[in-house]
Design a protein around this motif. Structure first.
Motif, PDB file in Angstrom:
ATOM      1  N   ILE A 124      17.701  -0.058  18.685  1.00 35.40           N
ATOM      2  CA  ILE A 124      17.087   0.457  17.453  1.00 35.40           C
ATOM      3  C   ILE A 124      17.495  -0.385  16.254  1.00 35.40           C
ATOM      4  N   ILE A 125      18.783  -0.743  16.201  1.00 35.07           N
ATOM      5  CA  ILE A 125      19.239  -1.526  15.051  1.00 35.07           C
ATOM      6  C   ILE A 125      18.537  -2.879  15.016  1.00 35.07           C
ATOM      7  N   LEU A 126      18.466  -3.538  16.189  1.00 32.19           N
ATOM      8  CA  LEU A 126      17.804  -4.842  16.239  1.00 32.19           C
ATOM      9  C   LEU A 126      16.343  -4.709  15.832  1.00 32.19           C
TER      10      LEU A 126
ATOM     11  N   GLY B 180      14.456  -6.574  12.741  1.00 33.34           N
ATOM     12  CA  GLY B 180      13.260  -7.391  12.961  1.00 33.34           C
ATOM     13  C   GLY B 180      12.105  -6.912  12.101  1.00 33.34           C
ATOM     14  N   LEU B 181      11.897  -5.623  12.094  1.00 30.06           N
ATOM     15  CA  LEU B 181      10.786  -5.038  11.331  1.00 30.06           C
ATOM     16  C   LEU B 181      10.962  -5.319   9.844  1.00 30.06           C
TER      17      LEU B 181
ATOM     18  N   ILE C 159      12.692  -9.411  21.085  1.00 31.65           N
ATOM     19  CA  ILE C 159      13.925  -9.431  21.866  1.00 31.65           C
ATOM     20  C   ILE C 159      14.492  -8.019  21.991  1.00 31.65           C
ATOM     21  N   SER C 160      14.394  -7.234  20.890  1.00 30.60           N
ATOM     22  CA  SER C 160      14.955  -5.886  20.948  1.00 30.60           C
ATOM     23  C   SER C 160      14.200  -5.036  21.962  1.00 30.60           C
TER      24      SER C 160
ATOM     25  N   TYR D  18      13.814  -2.308  27.564  1.00 27.37           N
ATOM     26  CA  TYR D  18      13.286  -2.185  28.926  1.00 27.37           C
ATOM     27  C   TYR D  18      14.362  -2.457  29.969  1.00 27.37           C
ATOM     28  N   ILE D  19      15.107  -3.560  29.743  1.00 23.37           N
ATOM     29  CA  ILE D  19      16.101  -3.929  30.748  1.00 23.37           C
ATOM     30  C   ILE D  19      17.178  -2.857  30.842  1.00 23.37           C
ATOM     31  N   SER D  20      17.525  -2.255  29.702  1.00 24.61           N
ATOM     32  CA  SER D  20      18.515  -1.178  29.734  1.00 24.61           C
ATOM     33  C   SER D  20      18.021  -0.018  30.585  1.00 24.61           C
ATOM     34  N   MET D  21      16.723   0.251  30.484  1.00 20.29           N
ATOM     35  CA  MET D  21      16.205   1.367  31.278  1.00 20.29           C
ATOM     36  C   MET D  21      16.274   1.073  32.768  1.00 20.29           C
TER      37      MET D  21
END
Lengths: 121, 341
Positions: free
Chosen positions: A12-14, A18-19, A40-41, A46-49
């Motif tokens: 979320i922070i990344l 970015g936003l 990238i965020s 996705y990879i964390s999931m």
């Protein structure tokens, strides 16, 4: 509450950084960089999931050590993100080439200056 | 993780775009390391090659063309900040509804993934599940993505290679680039100087290994991490290194632009062709079972061919993009020289 959501918070922070970069910076290259950060965020999310605690990379291992079947991480998010990365670089390249063209025809890559130029003309 | 946040924050605040690009590369590389720790070796591989490698080259190529200093005043934008914080707050709230990180019975892991994990070794006969899902189960998706890369490569070529129209060019439409930012005379193709002995020797030693490694990644992708996407990028990186250290003209004589245009479409055609052949042999589109007498062997052959198609397209598209950027710099430099004379 606990450490269980840590990866999601980093995501979320990344994503927010970015936003914010995309929205607040008027330099077009900086905007593209912000867009990359945003991308990238999402990859991280996705990879964390797909991660399973105590799992291993989704490549079949057959060895004598099969006390229990090995746990594999979920291969599906990996596939999605793998292709997304490559598609991401292709679209970034397209965006950057547009930036180059804008610089050539306006003499600047600053969004506000371009808008002023339009108003003045 | 904290390194990652620090890196992105500094990307936001740094004034010089060149530094920002380098920091973006560092962020990508850190992210690749995190992917490894999350068991996503294929993804980490791609991120390191693409995010930290090729995209940095592209950004620097753009900066050479547009200049690298951002406008001075660093202003605080309240509107976007409010929106960002709102989005962040909503997402943060949503994480409490998320399943916990890393538990095996999360909804993500109970849908189609168990089928891939349990059946792909016997159905496809390829140890690397990522490859088998990529090229076989989700072959349609990958075909679409290859086409996107193809389209992007063609798009960049169209945007940047367009010949100048001769009609009324007033002062505003053509700004010659500042000299000095783009090397000696604004030309990028003259980069490889005869006097840089060390890069020449090192590159000569490295390039064969890069190519061999790319081929290994390409054809060993069934067994270990790797595959067409990564191999294509590594191959392109090898040629780009050659072009940077020696000169673009040499690289052009190795792989000409016509050859690239041919290859970029040949890859997509190979992929689609495998699908059509499997259809002619009585299966569905991209159903590799019918390609050989034995389904598993057929799958193997199909994946190999499809990955090859992906690899060729990715290599050619990356090279096309790189050539387009560098060729553009040459065009502008030539034009600036003309105006001087």
């Amino acid at each position: 509450m606990s450490f269980g959501f840590f990866n999601y918070w980093v995501f979320i922070i990344l994503l927010m950084i970015g936003l914010y970069t995309v929205m607040s910076r008027s330099n077009l290259v900086k905007k593209m960089i912000g867009l990359s950060l945003f991308q990238i965020s999402v990859f991280l999310f996705y990879i964390s999931m797909g991660k399973v605690s105590g799992g291993t990379a989704p490549i079949v291992v057959d060895g004598p050590l099969d006390t229990a079947a090995p746990i594999y991480s979920n291969p599906l998010p990996h596939v999605l993100i793998l292709t997304a990365i490559v598609v991401g670089i292709a679209t970034t390249a397209l965006g950057l080439s547009l930036v180059v063209r804008i610089r050539e025809s306006f003499g600047t890559i600053d969004e506000e200056e371009i808008l002023e130029m339009k108003d003045g003309a | 993780m904290l390194l990652l946040i620090a890196g992105t924050m500094s990307v936001l605040f740094v004034r010089n775009l060149f530094v920002a690009t380098m920091l973006l590369g560092i962020v990508s590389f850190t992210m690749a390391l995190i992917f490894i720790s999350l068991d996503a070796v294929d993804v980490a591989f791609t991120e390191a090659a693409v995010g930290a490698g090729i995209s940095t080259v592209l950004y620097i190529g753009t900066l050479a063309l547009v200049g690298s200093q951002e406008k001075d005043q660093l202003k605080f934008a309240p509107g976007p900040m409010v929106i960002c914080l709102a989005v962040g707050a909503v997402l943060y709230y949503a994480t409490y509804e998320m399943p916990r990180f890393g538990e095996a019975n999360n909804p993500v892991h109970t849908h189609v993934a168990p089928r891939y994990i349990n059946d792909s070794p016997t159905e496809i006969g390829v140890p690397n599940m990522v490859t088998s899902v990529l090229a076989s189960y989700r072959g349609y998706d990958t075909f679409g993505e290859t086409t996107v890369i193809f389209a992007a490569g063609i798009g960049v070529l169209l945007i940047l290679r367009q010949r100048r129209r001769r009609k009324n060019e007033d002062d505003e439409t053509d700004v010659p680039l500042d000299k000095g930012k783009t090397g000696q005379s604004g030309s990028l193709s003259g980069l490889g100087s005869q006097h840089d002995l060390i890069p020449h020797v090192i590159a000569k030693l490295l390039i064969p290994f890069i190519f061999v490694f790319a081929l290994y990644v390409q054809f060993h992708g069934d067994y270990g991490p790797g595959g067409g996407f990564q191999a294509g990028v590594i191959f392109a990186a090898g040629i780009i290194l050659y072009a940077l250290v020696f000169s673009l003209d040499y690289a052009r004589s190795v792989v000409s632009e016509k050859a690239i245009l041919f290859l970029i479409s040949a890859g997509v055609l190979l992929y689609g062709g495998v699908g059509v052949v499997s259809m002619m042999l009585g299966g569905n589109f991209l159903d590799y079972n019918v390609l050989a007498s034995d389904p598993v062997a057929g799958q193997h052959l199909g994946i190999l061919l499809v990955e090859l198609g992906v690899g060729i397209t990715v290599t050619a598209a990356m090279l096309a993009i790189f050539y387009a950027f560098v060729g553009r710099a040459d065009l502008i430099a030539a034009k600036a020289e003309q105006e001087e004379n």
